[in-house]
Design an enzyme around this catalytic site. Sequence first.
Site, mmCIF file in Angstrom:
data_model
loop_
_atom_site.group_PDB
_atom_site.id
_atom_site.type_symbol
_atom_site.label_atom_id
_atom_site.label_comp_id
_atom_site.label_asym_id
_atom_site.label_seq_id
_atom_site.Cartn_x
_atom_site.Cartn_y
_atom_site.Cartn_z
ATOM 1 N N LYS A 156 63.108 64.557 58.204
ATOM 2 C CA LYS A 156 64.097 63.968 57.932
ATOM 3 C C LYS A 156 63.973 64.012 56.374
ATOM 4 C CE LYS A 156 67.178 59.680 58.000
ATOM 5 N NZ LYS A 156 67.686 58.517 58.645
ATOM 6 N N ALA A 180 72.783 56.830 59.622
ATOM 7 C CA ALA A 180 72.812 55.211 58.834
ATOM 8 C C ALA A 180 74.111 54.104 59.116
ATOM 9 C CB ALA A 180 72.809 55.245 57.714
ATOM 10 N N ASN A 216 68.815 52.592 63.493
ATOM 11 C CA ASN A 216 67.712 52.098 63.534
ATOM 12 C C ASN A 216 67.415 50.240 64.151
ATOM 13 O OD1 ASN A 216 64.238 52.100 62.198
ATOM 14 N ND2 ASN A 216 64.948 50.699 62.986
#
Length: 259
Positions: A96, A184, A206
């Site tokens: 990534k 994100a 996350n």
Amino acid sequence: MWKLAGVELESRLLIGTARYSSPEIMRASILASGASVVTVSLRRHGSNPSVQSVFWDALRTLSVRLLPNTAGCHSVKEAVATAKMARELFDTNWIKLEVIGDDYNLQPDPFGLVEAARILSEDGFEVFPYMTDDLVLAEKLLDAGCKLLMPWASPIGSGQGIVNPGALATLRQRFLGVPIIVDAGLGKPSHAAEAMEMGFDGVLLNTAVALAEDSIHMARAFALAVEGGRSGFEAGLMPPRNFAEPSTPVVGTPFWHGK
């Protein structure tokens, strides 16, 4: 089941490993999410040897594919060097790619991102580029050798959800044959469901899970949202209308007339 970079995966949810209250909570949350791919950062977990050992021990017990990332890199040189270390450490050509251009909103440096993507693609990496929702940047990354795209919904950790649905929709429509994972800024399960309903192939998140009051429960909530959003997209979503239409047929309905 879906195929990403030549690998068959069971879940369309990709999840990160940072900022959990403990390695044990991280492990339990990943299990609850059902994620098949987990992102890890070499930089983020290397400061405390004892914590680092517990962290890696927790990951080793999971049957997931690791996606190393270059989080914290601000230059092409840093990102390329980190990617090569990750390949040696994890024995994977998946990376990534993050090349940060602005410390305030962690927006990627588009010029550095394209340059690093080209270098790594030519070196045999499968590059997962963390990018903004810019159409021209997407085209440049594909020209540089990327086979998939990872545009943000909004800045990392902001929890704002999809702030520019028009730009993301344009990416999806323009690159129909390219896997696109929204990465994100997803703060709620409904944000993930929205992305999947738009036809994106997966989501990566996350912070929304790691910082939740109950990370394990939140991870499961996101898993259900991703599954529901994808199922809705595949079933065919009802388009919005400017008029009402009764759900019950009116043919044969009795009409009562008062005196």
